[in-house]
Design a protein around this motif. Sequence first.
Motif, mmCIF file in Angstrom:
data_model
loop_
_atom_site.group_PDB
_atom_site.id
_atom_site.type_symbol
_atom_site.label_atom_id
_atom_site.label_comp_id
_atom_site.label_asym_id
_atom_site.label_seq_id
_atom_site.Cartn_x
_atom_site.Cartn_y
_atom_site.Cartn_z
ATOM 1 N N ARG A 57 39.220 56.129 92.357
ATOM 2 C CA ARG A 57 40.399 56.304 93.212
ATOM 3 C C ARG A 57 41.665 55.946 92.446
ATOM 4 N NH1 ARG A 57 43.914 53.733 96.553
ATOM 5 N NH2 ARG A 57 43.219 51.676 95.942
ATOM 6 N N ARG A 58 41.613 54.861 91.703
ATOM 7 C CA ARG A 58 42.795 54.435 90.942
ATOM 8 C C ARG A 58 43.085 55.386 89.776
ATOM 9 N NH1 ARG A 58 43.833 48.059 91.162
ATOM 10 N NH2 ARG A 58 43.186 47.718 93.311
ATOM 11 N N CYS A 59 42.048 55.931 89.165
ATOM 12 C CA CYS A 59 42.256 56.938 88.119
ATOM 13 C C CYS A 59 42.985 58.150 88.701
ATOM 14 C CB CYS A 59 40.930 57.394 87.514
ATOM 15 S SG CYS A 59 40.185 56.220 86.377
ATOM 16 N N ASP A 60 42.556 58.562 89.884
ATOM 17 C CA ASP A 60 43.208 59.692 90.546
ATOM 18 C C ASP A 60 44.674 59.368 90.850
ATOM 19 O OD1 ASP A 60 43.124 62.317 91.863
ATOM 20 O OD2 ASP A 60 43.460 61.137 93.682
ATOM 21 N N LEU A 61 44.945 58.148 91.277
ATOM 22 C CA LEU A 61 46.329 57.751 91.559
ATOM 23 C C LEU A 61 47.179 57.761 90.287
ATOM 24 C CD1 LEU A 61 45.741 54.842 94.086
ATOM 25 C CD2 LEU A 61 46.710 57.093 94.573
ATOM 26 N N LEU A 62 46.606 57.300 89.171
ATOM 27 C CA LEU A 62 47.340 57.328 87.910
ATOM 28 C C LEU A 62 47.617 58.759 87.458
ATOM 29 C CD1 LEU A 62 45.603 54.431 85.962
ATOM 30 C CD2 LEU A 62 47.983 54.515 86.710
ATOM 31 N N LEU A 63 46.647 59.646 87.655
ATOM 32 C CA LEU A 63 46.835 61.056 87.325
ATOM 33 C C LEU A 63 47.959 61.652 88.167
ATOM 34 C CD1 LEU A 63 45.951 63.783 86.032
ATOM 35 C CD2 LEU A 63 44.330 63.980 87.921
ATOM 36 N N ARG A 64 47.927 61.391 89.461
ATOM 37 C CA ARG A 64 48.965 61.906 90.357
ATOM 38 C C ARG A 64 50.336 61.344 90.010
ATOM 39 N NH1 ARG A 64 46.569 60.786 96.073
ATOM 40 N NH2 ARG A 64 48.655 61.404 96.677
ATOM 41 N N ALA A 65 50.384 60.066 89.616
ATOM 42 C CA ALA A 65 51.659 59.454 89.233
ATOM 43 C C ALA A 65 52.206 60.129 87.973
ATOM 44 C CB ALA A 65 51.473 57.957 88.998
ATOM 45 N N GLU A 66 51.336 60.407 87.011
ATOM 46 C CA GLU A 66 51.798 61.060 85.784
ATOM 47 C C GLU A 66 52.315 62.466 86.074
ATOM 48 O OE1 GLU A 66 50.044 62.759 81.628
ATOM 49 O OE2 GLU A 66 49.260 60.843 82.328
ATOM 50 N N MET A 67 51.607 63.200 86.919
ATOM 51 C CA MET A 67 52.042 64.556 87.258
ATOM 52 C C MET A 67 53.375 64.535 88.011
ATOM 53 S SD MET A 67 50.021 66.693 85.935
ATOM 54 C CE MET A 67 49.402 65.686 84.616
ATOM 55 N N ALA A 68 53.545 63.555 88.884
ATOM 56 C CA ALA A 68 54.819 63.431 89.605
ATOM 57 C C ALA A 68 55.956 63.130 88.635
ATOM 58 C CB ALA A 68 54.719 62.337 90.666
ATOM 59 N N GLU A 69 55.711 62.272 87.662
ATOM 60 C CA GLU A 69 56.738 61.943 86.670
ATOM 61 C C GLU A 69 57.067 63.159 85.803
ATOM 62 O OE1 GLU A 69 59.552 60.002 84.369
ATOM 63 O OE2 GLU A 69 58.780 59.609 86.365
ATOM 64 N N ARG A 70 56.052 63.909 85.418
ATOM 65 C CA ARG A 70 56.310 65.129 84.644
ATOM 66 C C ARG A 70 57.125 66.129 85.454
ATOM 67 N NH1 ARG A 70 50.940 66.772 81.198
ATOM 68 N NH2 ARG A 70 50.788 64.847 80.004
ATOM 69 N N GLY A 71 56.824 66.244 86.730
ATOM 70 C CA GLY A 71 57.591 67.137 87.596
ATOM 71 C C GLY A 71 59.032 66.690 87.725
ATOM 72 N N ARG A 72 59.240 65.381 87.830
ATOM 73 C CA ARG A 72 60.603 64.851 87.927
ATOM 74 C C ARG A 72 61.376 65.141 86.649
ATOM 75 N NH1 ARG A 72 63.763 60.940 86.317
ATOM 76 N NH2 ARG A 72 62.183 60.055 84.955
ATOM 77 N N GLN A 73 60.750 64.900 85.505
ATOM 78 C CA GLN A 73 61.407 65.164 84.232
ATOM 79 C C GLN A 73 61.709 66.644 84.048
ATOM 80 O OE1 GLN A 73 58.748 63.482 81.345
ATOM 81 N NE2 GLN A 73 59.509 61.390 81.646
ATOM 82 N N SER A 74 60.797 67.492 84.482
ATOM 83 C CA SER A 74 61.002 68.931 84.374
ATOM 84 C C SER A 74 62.172 69.376 85.241
ATOM 85 C CB SER A 74 59.726 69.671 84.782
ATOM 86 O OG SER A 74 59.925 71.058 84.787
ATOM 87 N N ALA A 75 62.228 68.870 86.472
ATOM 88 C CA ALA A 75 63.326 69.231 87.367
ATOM 89 C C ALA A 75 64.658 68.753 86.812
ATOM 90 C CB ALA A 75 63.085 68.640 88.754
ATOM 91 N N LEU A 76 64.668 67.565 86.254
ATOM 92 C CA LEU A 76 65.890 67.020 85.662
ATOM 93 C C LEU A 76 66.345 67.873 84.478
ATOM 94 C CD1 LEU A 76 67.933 64.669 85.680
ATOM 95 C CD2 LEU A 76 66.401 63.485 84.108
ATOM 96 N N ALA A 77 65.401 68.268 83.633
ATOM 97 C CA ALA A 77 65.741 69.092 82.481
ATOM 98 C C ALA A 77 66.251 70.465 82.918
ATOM 99 C CB ALA A 77 64.528 69.244 81.565
ATOM 100 N N ARG A 78 65.623 71.049 83.930
ATOM 101 C CA ARG A 78 66.090 72.347 84.421
ATOM 102 C C ARG A 78 67.488 72.230 85.011
ATOM 103 N NH1 ARG A 78 61.008 72.479 86.654
ATOM 104 N NH2 ARG A 78 61.892 72.202 88.728
ATOM 105 N N ARG A 79 67.739 71.152 85.728
ATOM 106 C CA ARG A 79 69.046 70.959 86.344
ATOM 107 C C ARG A 79 70.130 70.787 85.285
ATOM 108 N NH1 ARG A 79 68.984 66.127 89.986
ATOM 109 N NH2 ARG A 79 69.400 65.022 88.065
ATOM 110 N N ASN A 80 69.798 70.073 84.226
ATOM 111 C CA ASN A 80 70.772 69.825 83.166
ATOM 112 C C ASN A 80 70.815 70.945 82.134
ATOM 113 O OD1 ASN A 80 71.453 67.383 84.308
ATOM 114 N ND2 ASN A 80 69.968 66.244 83.093
ATOM 115 N N GLY A 81 69.884 71.866 82.202
ATOM 116 C CA GLY A 81 69.847 72.962 81.242
ATOM 117 C C GLY A 81 69.448 72.513 79.857
ATOM 118 N N THR A 82 68.614 71.494 79.778
ATOM 119 C CA THR A 82 68.201 70.979 78.465
ATOM 120 C C THR A 82 66.702 71.117 78.263
ATOM 121 O OG1 THR A 82 67.951 68.759 79.367
ATOM 122 C CG2 THR A 82 70.073 69.309 78.381
ATOM 123 N N THR A 83 66.141 72.219 78.694
ATOM 124 C CA THR A 83 64.704 72.410 78.495
ATOM 125 C C THR A 83 64.413 72.645 77.033
ATOM 126 O OG1 THR A 83 64.896 74.756 78.942
ATOM 127 C CG2 THR A 83 64.323 73.337 80.800
#
Length: 90
Positions: A57-83
């Motif tokens: 269960r905790r492994c799954d939570l860590l996986l989900r946390a990493e994916m959420a962080e990657r999504g946040r970083q991706s959205a930030l990069a798209r917003r700033n135009g720095t992909t």
Amino acid sequence: MPERLTHHQHIGRTGGLVRAARQTNEAGRKAAAQAARMARYDAQIPDDITDPVERARRCDLLLRAEMAERGRQSALARRNGTTKTTRRRA
């Protein structure tokens, strides 16, 4: 299916066909990759948690946390135009 394929589509299709010809156990290959990924998360869980269900269960939570962080970083990069793109336009 379109009759005209781009250069990258040809390369992708060729690579997929070669891998399919060489790999006889596709499910086993995917399972091995998933097990290696989860082992990385399992190493981050404290050793005092010994219940396998709780560790999974905790492994799954860590996986989900990493994916959420990657999504946040991706959205930030798209917003700033720095992909970071390494693709060239065809």
